[in-house]
Design a protein around this motif. Structure first.
Motif, PDB file in Angstrom:
ATOM      1  N   SER A 144       2.871  39.229  12.560  1.00 14.33           N
ATOM      2  CA  SER A 144       3.884  39.801  11.675  1.00 14.33           C
ATOM      3  C   SER A 144       5.288  39.556  12.206  1.00 14.33           C
ATOM      4  O   SER A 144       6.206  39.243  11.428  1.00 14.33           O
ATOM      5  CB  SER A 144       3.655  41.301  11.507  1.00 14.33           C
ATOM      6  N   ILE A 145       5.474  39.699  13.509  1.00 11.80           N
ATOM      7  CA  ILE A 145       6.784  39.408  14.105  1.00 11.80           C
ATOM      8  C   ILE A 145       7.119  37.927  13.935  1.00 11.80           C
ATOM      9  O   ILE A 145       8.252  37.569  13.589  1.00 11.80           O
ATOM     10  CB  ILE A 145       6.808  39.837  15.581  1.00 11.80           C
ATOM     11  N   PHE A 146       6.128  37.067  14.143  1.00 13.73           N
ATOM     12  CA  PHE A 146       6.336  35.635  13.949  1.00 13.73           C
ATOM     13  C   PHE A 146       6.717  35.330  12.502  1.00 13.73           C
ATOM     14  O   PHE A 146       7.621  34.535  12.243  1.00 13.73           O
ATOM     15  CB  PHE A 146       5.077  34.865  14.356  1.00 13.73           C
ATOM     16  N   GLN A 147       6.016  35.952  11.552  1.00 14.99           N
ATOM     17  CA  GLN A 147       6.320  35.721  10.145  1.00 14.99           C
ATOM     18  C   GLN A 147       7.697  36.255   9.780  1.00 14.99           C
ATOM     19  O   GLN A 147       8.404  35.659   8.963  1.00 14.99           O
ATOM     20  CB  GLN A 147       5.260  36.370   9.255  1.00 14.99           C
ATOM     21  N   ALA A 148       8.092  37.369  10.354  1.00 12.69           N
ATOM     22  CA  ALA A 148       9.404  37.932  10.044  1.00 12.69           C
ATOM     23  C   ALA A 148      10.527  37.070  10.612  1.00 12.69           C
ATOM     24  O   ALA A 148      11.572  36.914   9.979  1.00 12.69           O
ATOM     25  CB  ALA A 148       9.502  39.346  10.590  1.00 12.69           C
ATOM     26  N   THR A 149      10.312  36.514  11.805  1.00 16.80           N
ATOM     27  CA  THR A 149      11.378  35.703  12.402  1.00 16.80           C
ATOM     28  C   THR A 149      11.497  34.339  11.747  1.00 16.80           C
ATOM     29  O   THR A 149      12.595  33.792  11.661  1.00 16.80           O
ATOM     30  CB  THR A 149      11.150  35.524  13.912  1.00 16.80           C
ATOM     31  N   THR A 150      10.385  33.781  11.297  1.00 18.85           N
ATOM     32  CA  THR A 150      10.432  32.462  10.665  1.00 18.85           C
ATOM     33  C   THR A 150      10.506  32.540   9.146  1.00 18.85           C
ATOM     34  O   THR A 150      10.622  31.512   8.501  1.00 18.85           O
ATOM     35  CB  THR A 150       9.193  31.635  11.058  1.00 18.85           C
TER      36      THR A 150
END
Length: 90
Positions: free
Chosen positions: A37-43
Protein backbone atom coordinates in the motif's frame (compact mmCIF):
# COMPACT_ATOMS: atom_id res chain seq x y z
CA UNK A 1 -21.93 -34.65 32.76
CA UNK A 2 -19.72 -31.78 31.73
CA UNK A 3 -20.15 -28.49 33.53
CA UNK A 4 -20.42 -25.02 32.07
CA UNK A 5 -17.00 -24.07 33.39
CA UNK A 6 -15.38 -26.99 31.56
CA UNK A 7 -17.22 -26.09 28.34
CA UNK A 8 -16.08 -22.47 28.60
CA UNK A 9 -12.52 -23.58 29.29
CA UNK A 10 -12.51 -25.80 26.21
CA UNK A 11 -13.97 -23.01 24.07
CA UNK A 12 -11.45 -20.50 25.41
CA UNK A 13 -8.59 -22.89 24.67
CA UNK A 14 -9.96 -23.55 21.18
CA UNK A 15 -10.20 -19.85 20.37
CA UNK A 16 -6.69 -19.21 21.69
CA UNK A 17 -5.27 -22.08 19.61
CA UNK A 18 -7.01 -20.76 16.49
CA UNK A 19 -5.70 -17.25 17.08
CA UNK A 20 -2.16 -18.45 17.80
CA UNK A 21 -2.02 -20.70 14.75
CA UNK A 22 -3.47 -18.08 12.41
CA UNK A 23 -1.35 -15.19 13.71
CA UNK A 24 1.84 -15.85 11.66
CA UNK A 25 -0.03 -15.90 8.34
CA UNK A 26 -2.21 -12.94 9.24
CA UNK A 27 0.81 -10.97 10.44
CA UNK A 28 2.70 -11.67 7.22
CA UNK A 29 -0.30 -10.63 5.13
CA UNK A 30 -0.70 -7.46 7.19
CA UNK A 31 2.94 -6.41 6.91
CA UNK A 32 3.11 -7.16 3.18
CA UNK A 33 -0.22 -5.38 2.61
CA UNK A 34 1.05 -2.24 4.34
CA UNK A 35 4.30 -2.30 2.37
CA UNK A 36 2.46 -2.75 -0.94
CA UNK A 37 0.00 0.00 0.00
CA UNK A 38 2.84 2.41 0.78
CA UNK A 39 4.47 1.46 -2.53
CA UNK A 40 1.20 2.05 -4.39
CA UNK A 41 0.66 5.39 -2.67
CA UNK A 42 4.16 6.65 -3.47
CA UNK A 43 4.08 5.54 -7.10
CA UNK A 44 0.37 6.30 -7.59
CA UNK A 45 -0.26 2.86 -9.04
CA UNK A 46 -3.88 1.95 -8.32
CA UNK A 47 -3.81 -1.67 -9.38
CA UNK A 48 -5.87 -3.82 -7.00
CA UNK A 49 -4.32 -7.11 -8.07
CA UNK A 50 -0.78 -5.95 -7.29
CA UNK A 51 -1.10 -6.96 -3.61
CA UNK A 52 -2.27 -10.53 -4.22
CA UNK A 53 0.94 -12.19 -5.39
CA UNK A 54 3.21 -10.79 -2.64
CA UNK A 55 0.62 -11.64 0.02
CA UNK A 56 0.25 -15.20 -1.23
CA UNK A 57 4.03 -15.66 -1.31
CA UNK A 58 4.35 -14.17 2.19
CA UNK A 59 1.61 -16.38 3.58
CA UNK A 60 3.17 -19.49 2.05
CA UNK A 61 6.58 -18.53 3.47
CA UNK A 62 5.05 -17.98 6.91
CA UNK A 63 3.32 -21.35 6.63
CA UNK A 64 6.61 -23.04 5.71
CA UNK A 65 8.43 -21.36 8.60
CA UNK A 66 5.76 -21.84 11.27
CA UNK A 67 4.15 -25.03 9.90
CA UNK A 68 5.81 -27.38 12.38
CA UNK A 69 4.87 -25.17 15.32
CA UNK A 70 1.26 -24.91 14.08
CA UNK A 71 0.97 -28.68 13.70
CA UNK A 72 2.40 -29.28 17.18
CA UNK A 73 -0.03 -26.75 18.73
CA UNK A 74 -3.00 -28.35 16.96
CA UNK A 75 -1.94 -31.89 17.81
CA UNK A 76 -1.37 -30.98 21.48
CA UNK A 77 -4.83 -29.41 21.65
CA UNK A 78 -6.39 -32.44 19.97
CA UNK A 79 -4.63 -34.80 22.39
CA UNK A 80 -5.92 -32.73 25.33
CA UNK A 81 -9.45 -32.96 23.96
CA UNK A 82 -9.20 -36.72 23.49
CA UNK A 83 -7.84 -37.15 26.98
CA UNK A 84 -10.78 -35.18 28.38
CA UNK A 85 -13.40 -37.46 26.76
CA UNK A 86 -13.47 -39.77 29.81
CA UNK A 87 -14.03 -36.78 32.09
CA UNK A 88 -16.77 -35.40 29.85
CA UNK A 89 -18.73 -38.66 29.74
CA UNK A 90 -18.88 -39.12 33.52
Amino acid sequence: MISQIEILTILRDAVSVVLMTAAPMLGAALVIGVIVSIFQATTQINEQTLAFVPKIIGILCALLIFGGWIISKLSNFTQELYSMINVMLR
